[in-house]
Scaffold this active site. Structure first.
Site, PDB file in Angstrom:
ATOM      1  N   ARG A   1       0.787  -1.591   0.099  1.00 10.79           N
ATOM      2  CA  ARG A   1       0.027  -0.469  -0.095  1.00 10.79           C
ATOM      3  C   ARG A   1       0.853   1.379   0.117  1.00 10.79           C
ATOM      4  O   ARG A   1       1.369   1.188   1.205  1.00 10.79           O
ATOM      5  CB  ARG A   1      -0.469   0.023   1.432  1.00 10.79           C
ATOM      6  CG  ARG A   1      -1.768  -1.068   1.160  1.00 10.79           C
ATOM      7  CD  ARG A   1      -2.819  -1.257   1.985  1.00 10.79           C
ATOM      8  NE  ARG A   1      -2.955  -1.862   2.281  1.00 10.79           N
ATOM      9  CZ  ARG A   1      -2.991  -3.392   2.998  1.00 10.79           C
ATOM     10  NH1 ARG A   1      -1.807  -3.712   3.699  1.00 10.79           N
ATOM     11  NH2 ARG A   1      -4.101  -4.466   3.024  1.00 10.79           N
TER      12      ARG A   1
ATOM     13  N   ASP B   1       1.047  -9.691   4.835  1.00  7.86           N
ATOM     14  CA  ASP B   1      -0.409  -9.672   4.940  1.00  7.86           C
ATOM     15  C   ASP B   1      -0.890 -10.509   4.858  1.00  7.86           C
ATOM     16  O   ASP B   1      -1.913  -9.776   4.748  1.00  7.86           O
ATOM     17  CB  ASP B   1      -0.695  -7.968   4.069  1.00  7.86           C
ATOM     18  CG  ASP B   1      -0.640  -7.193   3.937  1.00  7.86           C
ATOM     19  OD1 ASP B   1       0.148  -6.844   5.017  1.00  7.86           O
ATOM     20  OD2 ASP B   1      -1.344  -6.053   3.525  1.00  7.86           O
ATOM     21  N   THR B   2      -0.889 -11.537   3.778  1.00  9.02           N
ATOM     22  CA  THR B   2      -2.005 -12.326   4.010  1.00  9.02           C
ATOM     23  C   THR B   2      -2.576 -13.351   5.257  1.00  9.02           C
ATOM     24  O   THR B   2      -3.813 -12.685   5.127  1.00  9.02           O
ATOM     25  CB  THR B   2      -1.761 -14.096   3.497  1.00  9.02           C
ATOM     26  OG1 THR B   2       0.054 -13.933   3.759  1.00  9.02           O
ATOM     27  CG2 THR B   2      -0.780 -13.502   1.650  1.00  9.02           C
TER      28      THR B   2
ATOM     29  N   CYS C   1      -0.042 -22.352  -1.822  1.00 10.59           N
ATOM     30  CA  CYS C   1       1.061 -21.865  -1.045  1.00 10.59           C
ATOM     31  C   CYS C   1       1.835 -22.887  -0.481  1.00 10.59           C
ATOM     32  O   CYS C   1       1.132 -23.760   0.267  1.00 10.59           O
ATOM     33  CB  CYS C   1      -0.084 -21.259  -0.393  1.00 10.59           C
ATOM     34  SG  CYS C   1       0.412 -19.908   1.213  1.00 10.59           S
ATOM     35  N   LEU C   2       2.597 -21.450  -0.492  1.00  8.35           N
ATOM     36  CA  LEU C   2       4.183 -23.193   0.385  1.00  8.35           C
ATOM     37  C   LEU C   2       3.936 -22.417   1.717  1.00  8.35           C
ATOM     38  O   LEU C   2       4.184 -23.865   2.662  1.00  8.35           O
ATOM     39  CB  LEU C   2       5.112 -22.363  -0.182  1.00  8.35           C
ATOM     40  CG  LEU C   2       6.720 -22.777   0.148  1.00  8.35           C
ATOM     41  CD1 LEU C   2       7.189 -24.252   0.202  1.00  8.35           C
ATOM     42  CD2 LEU C   2       8.236 -22.028  -0.219  1.00  8.35           C
ATOM     43  N   GLY C   3       3.252 -21.973   1.867  1.00  9.14           N
ATOM     44  CA  GLY C   3       2.976 -21.123   3.136  1.00  9.14           C
ATOM     45  C   GLY C   3       1.645 -21.176   3.968  1.00  9.14           C
ATOM     46  O   GLY C   3       1.301 -21.292   5.381  1.00  9.14           O
TER      47      GLY C   3
END
Ligand code: HEM
Length: 394
Positions: free
Chosen positions: A166, A237-238, A344-346
């Protein structure tokens, strides 16, 4: 394909009318413009809203490439996000074991302590901005801990990721410049950390990246920077946005909130269902490598295709009772973490952070609600709620 460049008047502004308005927008898109051309200063291309088309894009990386899809201040392709198969699998083979459930479980104790330290700071006051007090610092601190960096650097890290996601400027050219400058600072932070770990290895992730080896292949220092850069943006942020969406929802649905207080074992299922419903990462982007079509609509080689994950996750053509937020849903094959090779890896780490945070919060702050007079405002794209003001009894 709709050849309108703007969405029609009857579509409400996303997030403006309360917690379910974005799902209403998705429904209108599916019913009226499932494949839509967009010409906007932020993006030109096509957006797809049906579950079928979304999966076609995600599962065909040879036709829909990830290279060059994300513009987030990077100077080289992000690893593994912007690497197409077959090279992509070389990196995933190396990285997947580091993020396997067993490894993530080792971080659970420290994550639980971090959550409790953050709750300690606000619990007596009976009110807080949840976004600033908990959702934002938590993933930054988990990241700093994982990377063996000083947790005291949290404000610096939040400022850096905000500078990319942002930028505090109001036109696209200035935003690109701001992102590039912030990107240079992130690379410098990572280069410094790598240099430090080269001198003395610990059990942190940077040290593990430097030592990881599969089929005789090791990561170069640039590779480690390019992975670190992506983690910085993919991992902070996710989780913040997911926590914001979940707490905003639960604050407005007291029966479901109370159920999690009474039956904490239901929290993992609630996390999955709220990930489906809210889809905090609302979409991802690809670039067509050849002329093709989606739902019979032509897509030209080189065209940007924006995949609406939130819409796919609420598509009534695929989901039974798509509009019902049901913590008892038996099969929940949502794609909040994406799909295909770039899934997603995480995801295990994210799930652990979300579960532990909901467990500790509901244990210590069982009864909370939105501060009277406040209405959650969701950001677009990545759905965080910066003004999430909560109150509770002390
Ligand atoms: C609830 C939180 C999270 C959500 C909703 C989420 C969502 C996603 C999505 C949708 C993608 C697919 C991107 C694409 O196809 O273009 C993705 C990829 C990725 N995510 Fe996450 N993510 C979350 C947390 C994390 C965390 C905590 C990390 C790591 C620290 C992480 C690391 C990554 C990486 C490295 C990729 C790229 C994988 C690849 O290209 O093979 N994510 N994530």
């Amino acid at each position: 394909m709709s050849d309108e460049n703007t969405v029609p008047d009857e579509i409400p502004e996303a997030g403006a009318a309360g917690d379910d308005s974005i799902q209403a927008v998705y429904k209108i898109l599916r019913d009226t413009m499932p494949v839509m051309a967009i010409e906007h200063e932020m993006m030109t291309g096509t957006t797809v809203a049906l579950q079928d088309d979304v999966m076609t894009v995600l599962q065909n990386p040879d036709v829909f490439s990830s290279l060059g899809a994300a513009e987030i201040g990077q100077i080289r392709p992000l690893i593994p996000l912007e690497i197409d198969p077959p090279e992509h699998s070389k990196y995933r083979k190396l990285l997947d074991p580091l993020f396997a459930p067993r490894r993530v479980a080792e971080l659970e104790g420290s994550t639980r302590s971090l959550v409790n330290t953050l709750i300690d700071r606000v619990i007596e006051s009976g009110e807080a901005n949840f976004h600033h007090a908990i959702a934002e610092p938590l993933p930054s601190q988990v990241f700093l801990t994982m990377f063996g960096l000083d947790v005291g650097r949290t404000p610096e890290f939040i400022e850096l990721k905000d500078g990319i996601i942002r930028p505090p400027v109001d036109n696209p050219a200035a935003a690109t410049e701001y992102r590039n400058e912030t990107g240079r600072r992130i690379y410098a932070v990572l280069a410094e950390a790598i240099e430090e770990k080269k001198q003395s290895r610990t059990d942190d992730f940077i040290s593990q990246f430097l030592d990881a080896e599969v089929d005789g292949h090791r990561l170069t220092e640039e590779d480690v920077q390019d992975i670190g850069y992506l983690f910085f943006l993919a991992g902070l942020d996710t989780v913040t946005a997911s926590l914001d969406c979940m707490l905003a929802y639960l604050a407005q649905h007291p029966e479901q909130r109370q159920r999690l207080v009474d039956r904490p074992d239901d929290i993992p299922a609630a996390v999955e269902e709220l990930l489906r419903w809210e889809s905090p990462v609302a979409g991802v982007v690809r670039v067509a490598t050849q002329d093709t079509e989606l739902s019979g609509c032509p897509i030209k080689a080189g065209e940007t295709v924006s995949v609406n994950i939130g819409s796919a996750n609420t598509d009534e053509r695929f989901w039974a009772e798509a509009d019902s937020v049901d913590f008892d849903r038996e099969i929940n094959k949502h794609i909040a973490f994406g799909g295909g090779v770039h899934r997603c890896l995480g995801s295990h780490l994210a799930r652990m952070e979300l579960r532990v945070c909901l467990e500790e919060w509901h244990k210590r702050v069982p009864s909370y609600e939105l501060k009277p007079g406040t209405v959650p405002e969701y950001t677009v794209g990545l759905r965080s709620v910066d003004n999430l003001e909560l109150i509770w009894e002390t």
